[in-house]
Design a protein around this motif. Structure first.
Motif, short mmCIF file in Angstrom:
data_model
loop_
_atom_site.label_atom_id
_atom_site.label_comp_id
_atom_site.label_asym_id
_atom_site.label_seq_id
_atom_site.Cartn_x
_atom_site.Cartn_y
_atom_site.Cartn_z
N VAL A 176 -1.48 -74.78 37.06
CA VAL A 176 -0.88 -74.26 38.30
C VAL A 176 0.62 -74.56 38.35
N SER A 177 0.96 -75.80 38.05
CA SER A 177 2.34 -76.25 38.25
C SER A 177 3.30 -75.70 37.20
N ILE A 178 2.87 -75.63 35.95
CA ILE A 178 3.77 -75.17 34.88
C ILE A 178 3.73 -73.65 34.74
N VAL A 179 2.54 -73.09 34.56
CA VAL A 179 2.45 -71.63 34.41
C VAL A 179 2.86 -70.95 35.70
N GLY A 180 2.42 -71.48 36.85
CA GLY A 180 2.82 -70.89 38.13
C GLY A 180 4.31 -70.95 38.34
N SER A 181 4.95 -72.04 37.94
CA SER A 181 6.41 -72.16 38.08
C SER A 181 7.14 -71.16 37.20
N ILE A 182 6.65 -70.97 35.98
CA ILE A 182 7.26 -69.98 35.08
C ILE A 182 7.18 -68.58 35.69
N VAL A 203 2.72 -61.19 41.44
CA VAL A 203 1.54 -61.52 42.23
C VAL A 203 0.30 -61.45 41.34
N SER A 204 0.21 -60.37 40.55
CA SER A 204 -0.92 -60.21 39.63
C SER A 204 -0.96 -61.36 38.63
N ALA A 205 0.21 -61.71 38.09
CA ALA A 205 0.27 -62.80 37.12
C ALA A 205 -0.20 -64.11 37.73
N LEU A 206 0.20 -64.36 38.97
CA LEU A 206 -0.17 -65.61 39.64
C LEU A 206 -1.66 -65.62 39.97
N SER A 217 -3.68 -65.96 36.47
CA SER A 217 -3.49 -67.05 35.51
C SER A 217 -3.60 -68.43 36.13
N SER A 218 -2.96 -68.65 37.26
CA SER A 218 -2.85 -70.03 37.72
C SER A 218 -3.32 -70.30 39.15
N THR A 219 -3.77 -69.29 39.85
CA THR A 219 -4.19 -69.59 41.23
C THR A 219 -5.55 -68.98 41.56
N MET A 220 -5.53 -67.97 42.38
CA MET A 220 -6.69 -67.45 43.12
C MET A 220 -8.00 -67.42 42.33
N LYS A 238 -3.04 -64.79 29.78
CA LYS A 238 -3.01 -63.73 30.79
C LYS A 238 -1.72 -63.75 31.59
N GLY A 239 -1.17 -64.93 31.85
CA GLY A 239 0.15 -65.00 32.50
C GLY A 239 1.20 -64.30 31.67
N LEU A 240 1.20 -64.54 30.36
CA LEU A 240 2.16 -63.91 29.45
C LEU A 240 1.96 -62.40 29.41
#
Length: 638
Positions: A133-139, A291-294, A297-300, A386-388
């Motif tokens: 959450v903290s690293i991927v979400g921050s990126i 929003v889709s990336a978040l 990958s790292s949240t919902m 998936k974030g990438l």
């Protein structure tokens, strides 16, 4: 710093940064806030991991009671605000579901026994999730600084809405960290519903009719999960059972407890968009790409499978767990088939996410140490890849004006750097020796005693290879004797693409120490035996072996050989395809002169089998099977 201080900072810093962003109407100070939040949050998450798992403690009772009352008050405010939203939108479903939650929450607060157990706790699994959450979400938030600038220019907005956008993005990160660290299910429920509200606001950000309709769908579907969540807590309180996860894991299983687990798993289904609730996530693709990336990958969506996996030791080896394994595997194969028929790149990514989360649900249902370990591993590798993929997809869409994959044919010539990053992200999702495929191999092996689950997982995996390979082939292929353009990436795109690409690479290379230092300590908390041992650069079990580093060596050799072959044949003269007519080139388009001397352009395309595999053909049947399975699984707990 003590671990409680760091844990609370991981929750409060992004929330504070979000409020700062809300009141900053100028671009530069908002960028500073977002970047500083990314730096501090990433450092804090690493510090929290270094300090190691933190246990339950009774030394913070006074703080505990204060925050219990605070969370309770905020929870009611949040639900009343959602009632207001439903009333304003004249959406009775939203209004009724949020009102039901208020009533049940009031009853739970009255009858449940207060506990002195500290409400925050984390094992290695939780700490891994905090890092994601903290690293991927921050990126992703850094990526959004560039993306939203271009996005608003395309929309021709006279007044920027980025302050509200980053407010909810950053609140999302804080709420997700709070959800992960919560030992008290009432605390988790509060953060659970904060993520629901944030997703609603972000999906509807552009305020188009399509965005508003899909945002409302996401809200009511996740509120349905909220109803089952708080109803489960009410049953626990009514039966004088604890609301702390750590205590529940040591409780005796009975019909009441199993029914609660079913209710909490349904909440997880809605949050993770499992069938029949998948339409809110596919509809959420109308939102801006960050929003889709978040979400993916790292949240919902990770929140749902996190809860389901966290509770897995309670309901393992029950009839309910068998149905859960079936539903997860069914979601995987159904989503993989639906992805085959998609031309929209973001929808392919969405169905891929739904399918992979289905595999993780299947892991929880199988319940063995091998399956749970594989599920945790898949969360990690799916999140980073998936974030990438979403960030690359969004940047491509802004540059070519389309998210249709057929329009990306030969994209390497126009956007070589972004294309290679996109292709790399795809490769890490379906080829050996990367972690996503390793996880799937472990899951299929762990399900060997359930033939139906094995068949669905194996077929679903085959379908994923088809749609990933098709898309990767489209963007990398080209038929013209041209050199790729010099692609210049904006600063914030570089600061998001390259660190996340590096992170994906490192995590896949370090999969063995990750398994040793994160997965095994987590499994030892709940299981006496661990299925996999690490030996000679790979994983060994009684069933088989997966050699990581030998496969990496083979992959590197194959990649070098492929590049050599491509360079060799790229020097050959291009010959136009024969098309039964007089060949012609107009505006660099190849074709021929057809009837009446009209130019006919040569085009190539893929089969998508919409008449057989399209959403209109399959979704209704998929949903009926899924609903039936859920009903039968609930009936089976009594």
């Amino acid at each position: 710093m003590t671990w409680p201080s760091i844990a609370f900072l991981c929750i409060l810093i992004p929330i504070g940064a979000g409020f700062f962003s809300l009141f900053l109407n100028y671009s530069f100070p908002r960028k500073v806030v977002v970047i500083l939040n990314s730096i501090f949050l990433s450092i804090l998450s690493i510090l929290l991991y270094i300090k190691g798992p933190f246990p339950i403690t009774n030394t913070f009772t006074k703080i505990n009671n204060f925050y219990d009352y605070l969370i309770c008050g905020l929870d009611f405010l949040l639900l009343f605000y959602i009632v207001f939203i439903g009333t304003k939108l004249k959406n009775k479903t939203i209004t009724i579901m949020s009102s039901i939650q208020i009533i049940i929450l009031f009853l739970v607060e009255i009858i449940h026994n207060k506990s002195d157990i500290y409400p925050l706790v984390a094992d290695k699994f939780s700490l891994m999730m905090i890092l994601i959450v903290s690293i991927v979400g921050s990126i992703i938030t850094i990526y959004a600084l560039q993306y939203m600038k271009i996005h608003e220019e395309h929309l021709h907005l006279t007044t920027s809405k980025q302050n509200k956008f980053f407010f909810f993005m950053l609140i999302f990160l804080g709420a997700m960290n709070g959800l992960i660290l919560s030992n008290n299910l009432l605390w988790m429920y509060f953060f659970w519903e904060v993520t629901t509200l944030c997703s609603f606001m972000l999906i509807g950000h552009d305020n188009t009719d399509e965005a508003k309709a899909n945002a409302q769908k996401a809200l009511w579907m996740n509120l349905l999960g909220g109803v089952t969540f708080i109803l489960g807590l009410f049953i626990l309180a009514l039966n004088h059972l604890p609301l702390e996860i750590t205590l529940l894991l040591n409780s005796k299983i009975g019909s009441s407890m199993l029914f609660v687990m079913a209710l909490l798993c349904i909440a997880g289904f809605t949050k993770s968009a499992q069938v029949p609730f998948q339409s809110w996530l596919t509809g959420a693709m109308v939102a801006p790409t960050p929003v889709s990336a978040l979400l993916h990958s790292s949240t919902m969506v990770n929140a749902g499978v996190y809860l389901i996996l966290r509770l897995a030791p309670i309901y393992q080896k029950t009839l309910f767990s068998s149905y859960l394994a079936f539903l997860g595997a069914f979601t995987f194969i159904a989503a993989s088939i639906l992805a085959l028929s998609q031309k929209n790149g973001k929808k392919i990514l969405a169905y891929s996410t739904i399918g992979n989360l289905g595999m993780i649900v299947a892991c929880a249902g199988i319940g063995s140490p091998a399956a749970i370990g594989a599920g945790i591993l898949l969360i990690l590798f799916h999140a980073v890849s998936k974030g990438l993929l979403f960030m690359a997809m969004g940047y491509i869409e802004q540059n070519i004006g389309s998210r249709i994959i057929e329009d990306m044919r030969g994209l390497y010539l126009k956007m070589p750097k972004t294309t290679l990053i996109l292709a790399f992200g795809m490769i890490t999702m379906f080829l050996p020796p990367f972690g996503a495929l390793l996880s799937k191999w472990m899951i299929i092996e762990a399900s060997s005693k359930n033939p139906m689950v094995v068949i669905m997982l194996a077929l679903g995996s085959a379908f994923t290879v088809v749609f990933w390979a098709r898309w990767a082939g489209l963007v990398l292929c080209h038929t013209k004797n041209k050199k790729p353009s010099q692609e210049i990436l904006p600063l914030f795109i570089k600061l998001s693409f390259f660190p996340l690409t590096l992170l994906v690479s490192l995590l896949n290379i370090l999969v063995l120490p990750i398994y040793s230092n994160i997965i095994i300590p987590t499994l030892k908390l709940y299981y006496k035996t661990i299925s996999y041992s690490i030996f000679q650069g790979g994983f060994n079990s009684e069933v088989g072996a997966f050699s990581i580093y030998p496969l990496f060596l083979f992959f590197i050799i194959a990649t070098i050989w492929t590049i050599h072959v491509v360079k060799k044949y790229s020097k050959h003269k291009y010959v136009n395809p024969y098309m039964s007519g007089i060949e012609e080139i107009q505006n660099e388009n190849y074709g021929y002169l057809g009837p009446l001397n009209q130019f006919v352009k040569f085009t190539a395309g893929n089969f998508y089998l919409l008449e057989y595999l399209g959403e209109k053909k399959l979704v209704l049947g998929i949903n009926i099977i899924a609903i039936g399975t859920i009903i039968v699984s609930i009936a089976g707990v009594f």
